[in-house]
Design an enzyme around this catalytic site. Structure first.
Site, PDB file in Angstrom:
ATOM      1  N   GLY A  11      46.176  51.691  40.022  1.00 35.58           N
ATOM      2  CA  GLY A  11      44.905  51.854  39.257  1.00 35.58           C
ATOM      3  C   GLY A  11      45.062  53.081  38.187  1.00 35.58           C
ATOM      4  O   GLY A  11      45.787  54.123  38.423  1.00 35.58           O
ATOM      5  N   GLY A  23      39.498  47.311  47.748  1.00 30.99           N
ATOM      6  CA  GLY A  23      39.160  45.991  47.972  1.00 30.99           C
ATOM      7  C   GLY A  23      37.888  45.660  47.269  1.00 30.99           C
ATOM      8  O   GLY A  23      37.418  46.268  46.157  1.00 30.99           O
ATOM      9  N   TYR A  64      52.847  40.813  42.161  1.00 37.86           N
ATOM     10  CA  TYR A  64      52.707  41.755  40.964  1.00 37.86           C
ATOM     11  C   TYR A  64      52.053  42.914  41.316  1.00 37.86           C
ATOM     12  O   TYR A  64      52.620  44.066  40.816  1.00 37.86           O
ATOM     13  CB  TYR A  64      51.598  40.943  39.860  1.00 37.86           C
ATOM     14  CG  TYR A  64      51.124  42.183  38.924  1.00 37.86           C
ATOM     15  CD1 TYR A  64      51.964  42.377  37.738  1.00 37.86           C
ATOM     16  CD2 TYR A  64      50.155  42.962  39.072  1.00 37.86           C
ATOM     17  CE1 TYR A  64      51.569  43.057  36.699  1.00 37.86           C
ATOM     18  CE2 TYR A  64      49.549  43.726  37.961  1.00 37.86           C
ATOM     19  CZ  TYR A  64      50.404  43.994  36.833  1.00 37.86           C
ATOM     20  OH  TYR A  64      50.039  44.726  35.669  1.00 37.86           O
TER      21      TYR A  64
END
Length: 488
Positions: A28, A102, A258
């Site tokens: 992130g 999530g 990934y």
């Protein structure tokens, strides 16, 4: 795709959390936050930006205490406004800070219930705040004089009963301890480990094992699907309990493709070795389809695909070369908001070494193809560098369906493979030949690492959603709320 971390130490832990978040920055790039406690107050600082930009010496000094949690975010839900950055906090009961990775699939219904039935106010559009309030409300409904681990476990059970979707959570209650839990499907990863010091036991919980490895924690264990764990801030005792009535362990296969770092181990599976196996099966398919492939050189698209590309080159007997130099100061284009920004960033991020392309048949290997932005630009760069032919191989199958469990693929129309055949995708991205991994081979790359896991969350490839509550109407609403146009 966010990252969470929690630490209980024997001394100030602000730097430990900061270091862990930098290790997990790949999950992130939109915002970062840390909350700590000295057992009384909760000290919180968060803002938009990378970890190194958000935190300076002044605000780090204000994050005091030996227990804390952290978060790095990219906005799959809500907006990129800093007030939706995490950790999030509610003052009742006791004061709870929480970080979540999530996405809840029943967030809209829960939001209405929390207001009309539970009388709780939500101040953001984030589903993480919804989850926090579900947990907090469940704690207030119990009758007890002193808060004990069983009361927290009971609240986790209530979360499992009310919340659907994917959630890995770490939270803390001042003077009580650190808690963590994972949804009954175990879609998003969560691990914990301990470290012994002269002053006692320390614990760290994080999204990936690499954060614990670099901090010197050992005995690294996955939080099991549906499981809750609590580490008492005073006694240093770890408690854990299965809090779900039914579990169905289906971790996200895209973590191995990934999302995760190759040096992490998730659910007992080495990410690095799983990518080696992806390369093995991809090479076998190339040799089946084109035994006389004529490939001169195999070049990975940095960085995630490098492991698979090495194996492809080995089995094909072709040269492996680094054909692109990566600018380390440009973030992951996959998680950047908007096609225009992603497209521009590809050219800023990668620069070809022309001599590796000149007059050669080149096979470019990438981990996956999502929107087609990156691979289309890279193919053009390879041709401009003098490649005779440009083949493109994806270590993952075609991504045709939206993701609803915390990865930024909410809009089917933004996916290059949606509604297109392989030949049409090949034309769209400008390749001379396009080859995809088969889904069963991808799933086997995971199963070979842990035979006890039989099924994976593979909805972006298969269109099958493991929580069983996703229909066409839900996907239409999701696309309307979260496509690139809505974000803009």
């Amino acid at each position: 795709m966010c990252a969470i971390v929690g630490v209980v130490g024997t001394e100030s832990i602000n730097l430990k959390i900061y270091d862990a978040l930098t290790v997990l920055q790949h999950r992130g790039q939109d915002a970062a936050g840390i909350a700590t406690t000295d057992g009384q107050r909760i000290y919180l600082y968060k803002n938009n930006g990378l970890v190194g930009d958000v935190f300076g010496s002044e605000n780090m000094q204000e994050l005091v205490g030996n227990m804390g949690i952290g978060h790095v975010r990219y906005p799959t839900a809500g907006t990129s406004s800093s007030h939706e950055a995490q950790p999030l906090y509610v003052n009742s009961p006791y004061g709870i800070a929480l970080s979540h990775n999530g996405n809840l699939t029943n967030a809209a219904d829960l939001k209405n219930e929390l207001f009309s039935r539970d009388r709780r106010h939500l101040n953001t559009r984030s589903d993480s705040e919804i989850l926090l309030n579900v947990f907090a409300h469940a704690l207030t409904q119990q009758d007890f004089e002193h808060l004990q681990p069983e009361h927290i476990f009971e609240s986790v059970s209530t979360v499992h009963q009310r919340c659907r979707g994917a959630y890995a959570v770490v939270g803390m209650i001042p003077g009580v301890g650190l808690f963590a839990f994972r949804d009954p499907n175990g879609i998003r990863p969560l691990v914990y480990g301990t470290r012994q010091t002269d002053s006692g036991t320390e614990i760290m919980v994080a999204s990936e094992s690499v954060a614990l490895n670099t901090a010197g924690f050992s005995n690294i264990t996955d939080v099991q699907p549906g499981e809750g764990i609590i580490f008492d801030q005073a006694t240093r005792v770890l408690s854990k309990q299965q809090c779900a009535d039914e579990i169905n362990h289906t971790p996200c296969i895209f973590e191995y493709v990934y999302l995760a770092r190759p040096d992490s181990i998730i659910d007992g599976i080495s990410v690095y070795k799983s990518r080696l196996r992806m390369g093995d099966s991809l090479a076998r398919k190339i040799l089946r389809d084109r035994p006389d492939h004529g490939i001169d050189v195999i070049i990975p698209v940095p960085d995630t695909s490098r492991t698979a590309a090495i194996q492809v080159a080995y089995h094909l007997g072709a040269k492996f070369r680094e054909g692109f130099i990566k600018n380390r100061y440009i973030g992951r284009t996959f998680i950047m908001p908007g096609q225009a920004i992603r497209k521009k960033s590809v050219r800023q991020k990668l620069n070809p070494i022309n001599l590796e392309f000149q007059d050669k048949v080149v096979l470019l290997v990438d981990d996956s193809i999502v929107r087609g932005t990156t691979c289309g630009e890279i193919i053009r760069m390879a041709r401009e560098a003098g490649a005779k032919k440009v083949y493109f191989a994806s270590a993952a199958p075609p991504i045709r369906y939206p993701n609803v469990y915390g990865i930024d693929m909410p809009a089917a129309q933004e996916l290059v493979a949606h509604g297109r055949s392989i030949e049409e995708i090949q034309t769209e991205i400008g390749a001379d030949w396009l080859i995809y991994q088969d889904l069963e081979d991808l799933l086997e790359a995971g199963r070979a690492g842990n035979p006890e896991i039989h099924h994976y969350e593979d909805s972006v490839f298969s269109g099958e959603y493991v929580t069983g509550d996703v229909d066409a109407s839900y996907l239409d609403n999701l696309e309307a709320e979260r496509n690139d146009g809505a974000k803009a």
